[in-house]
Design an enzyme around this catalytic site. Structure first.
Site, PDB file in Angstrom:
ATOM      1  N   PHE A 129      -0.070   2.598  -0.330  1.00 30.04           N
ATOM      2  CA  PHE A 129      -1.278   1.761  -0.109  1.00 30.04           C
ATOM      3  C   PHE A 129      -0.978   0.342  -0.540  1.00 30.04           C
ATOM      4  O   PHE A 129      -0.150  -0.224  -1.040  1.00 30.04           O
ATOM      5  CB  PHE A 129      -2.067   1.974  -1.500  1.00 30.04           C
ATOM      6  CG  PHE A 129      -3.255   1.338  -1.457  1.00 30.04           C
ATOM      7  CD1 PHE A 129      -4.568   1.765  -0.806  1.00 30.04           C
ATOM      8  CD2 PHE A 129      -3.522   0.146  -2.312  1.00 30.04           C
ATOM      9  CE1 PHE A 129      -5.600   0.972  -0.819  1.00 30.04           C
ATOM     10  CE2 PHE A 129      -4.823  -0.572  -2.283  1.00 30.04           C
ATOM     11  CZ  PHE A 129      -5.528   0.019  -1.493  1.00 30.04           C
ATOM     12  N   ASP A 217       6.283  -5.063  -0.763  1.00 29.81           N
ATOM     13  CA  ASP A 217       4.747  -5.185  -1.462  1.00 29.81           C
ATOM     14  C   ASP A 217       4.929  -5.022  -3.111  1.00 29.81           C
ATOM     15  O   ASP A 217       5.042  -4.032  -3.424  1.00 29.81           O
ATOM     16  CB  ASP A 217       3.875  -4.137  -0.928  1.00 29.81           C
ATOM     17  CG  ASP A 217       2.474  -4.125  -1.739  1.00 29.81           C
ATOM     18  OD1 ASP A 217       2.249  -4.662  -2.510  1.00 29.81           O
ATOM     19  OD2 ASP A 217       1.625  -3.434  -1.080  1.00 29.81           O
ATOM     20  N   LYS A 246      -2.383  -9.750  -8.071  1.00 32.38           N
ATOM     21  CA  LYS A 246      -2.707  -9.038  -9.263  1.00 32.38           C
ATOM     22  C   LYS A 246      -2.162 -10.009 -10.654  1.00 32.38           C
ATOM     23  O   LYS A 246      -2.829 -10.851 -10.923  1.00 32.38           O
ATOM     24  CB  LYS A 246      -1.980  -7.677  -9.287  1.00 32.38           C
ATOM     25  CG  LYS A 246      -2.738  -6.757  -8.680  1.00 32.38           C
ATOM     26  CD  LYS A 246      -2.437  -5.273  -8.634  1.00 32.38           C
ATOM     27  CE  LYS A 246      -3.062  -4.531  -7.994  1.00 32.38           C
ATOM     28  NZ  LYS A 246      -4.355  -4.014  -8.387  1.00 32.38           N
TER      29      LYS A 246
END
Length: 389
Positions: A129, A217, A246
């Protein structure tokens, strides 16, 4: 008042919070909750940290935005800090993880173009994802993510996560067209699935031999979540490109794409940009987050309490008929269940005052702030055990 005015992109619990402090949140009725979600791995240094409150307040009174038409001192400070911590050379700032991954994919395209590849391919992983823009959806896996959005842009080759033999097979078939590999060191949305030991190092060597970019990522794993600044540091490697978001801003939107010098130079003025990216407020907050993590020893705490939490969960849930696996690294932990439990997150909150996330229908994902202490570890273990019983 009301959700009727919002697009239905989420199915939120009937629960709203009015304030937070450290690892705790309080709802509109004054009830207290232990937050083991941290805004989905965002509030790494906890809610309402006084250092962040001061930094945000001061910067709001000084300067919020000028645009990247001018030099931004806090942006340069943050870039220097992140490159020193990561071993990479240059940084580009934007507003989110998906944007950071889009920047990485553009670098992959430019890398292929420089090598004379007319239609470059990027290798991605099954169950990955990477975001919800059209480009990052194409790089992600799972029909539910992409349903209704075909045909997606980009040319991607999908291989099994952690399978070096699958990577070798695809290399033999498409090596001349492959420009990069993009992956998460630990697949978060898919249920906290760590790469097998040695896989990242082998992949690093493979990319170097074939002239591909290794792009990680680290949007969920970065900024201390796994007990190191970045998850790749557990393997003693350095990628060519890394994306962050984040926990970097602890709730203030910021994303970053870092790269080695030779890769970063593929971007030239006008080839990429962001109106809000790297503004003084976001970059000052991110610098303060890095200060707090370093000064409070939160890397060490995440490693210590994460190991403690894993051990206690394995002991208490050993032999439980509904628990298939417990895995993770640092304070990024997944509990895989044999079958879905209905309304598990709702029940955890209402019955036990614990905020959890459930992904893929049957995997409890624990992502508490890095400030978690031993007493709170026991609270989580007790609540999860009672919940599953």
């Amino acid at each position: 008042m009301t959700a009727a005015c919002l697009m239905s992109t989420y199915q939120p619990l009937a629960l709203s919070f009015t304030r937070g402090l450290g690892t705790r949140l309080w709802d509109q009725h004054g009830r207290e909750y232990l937050d083991a979600v941290a805004g989905v791995a965002v509030t790494n240094v906890g809610h309402s940290h006084p250092r962040l409150v001061t930094a945000i307040s001061e910067q709001a009174g000084l300067l919020l935005h000028t645009s990247n038409l001018y030099s931004i001192d806090w942006q340069q400070r943050l870039a220097r800090r992140l490159t020193q911590l990561s071993g990479l050379d240059r940084a580009f700032f934007n507003n989110s993880g998906a944007e950071a991954n889009e920047a990485a994919l553009k670098l992959a395209r430019l890398h292929g173009w420089k090598k004379g590849i007319e239609q470059p391919l990027v290798v991605v992983m099954e169950n990955a994802f990477h975001g919800r823009t059209l480009g990052t959806m194409a790089a992600s896996d799972g029909p539910s993510v992409r349903l209704g959005f075909q045909r997606l842009p980009g040319d991607f080759l999908r291989v099994s996560f952690g399978d070096l033999d699958a990577l070798e097979r695809i290399t033999q078939q498409f090596s001349a067209r492959i420009a990069a590999v993009l992956l998460e060191p630990i697949q978060g949305e898919s249920g906290v699935l760590p790469a097998p030991p040695g896989y990242l190092k082998a992949l690093r060597d493979h990319c170097t031999r074939h002239g591909w970019l290794m792009m990680l990522d680290e949007i969920q794993t970065g900024i201390g979540r796994t007990g190191a600044w970045f998850a790749f540091q557990h393997e003693g490697i350095v990628p060519d490109v890394m994306t962050l978001a984040k926990g970097l801003g602890n709730g203030i939107p910021i994303g970053a794409c870092l790269a080695r010098a030779g890769v970063a130079e593929l971007f030239t003025p006008g080839s990429h940009g962001s109106t809000f990216g790297g503004n003084p407020l976001a970059c000052r907050v991110a610098c303060t987050v890095l200060d707090i993590i370093h000064e409070q020893g939160l890397l060490q705490n995440a490693a210590r309490q994460g190991e403690h939490l894993l051990d206690r969960l394995r002991i208490e849930l050993d032999g439980h008929p509904q628990v298939r696996a417990i895995r993770g690294k640092g304070l990024m932990i997944g509990i895989e269940l044999a079958s879905p439990y209905r309304d598990l997150a709702h029940r955890a909150a209402q019955e036990h005052g614990l905020l959890i996330n459930v992904t893929r229908g049957k995997i409890i994902r624990l992502l508490p702030p890095l400030t978690l202490d031993a007493r709170e570890v026991e609270m989580i273990v007790r609540a999860i055990t009672r919940l599953l019983d």
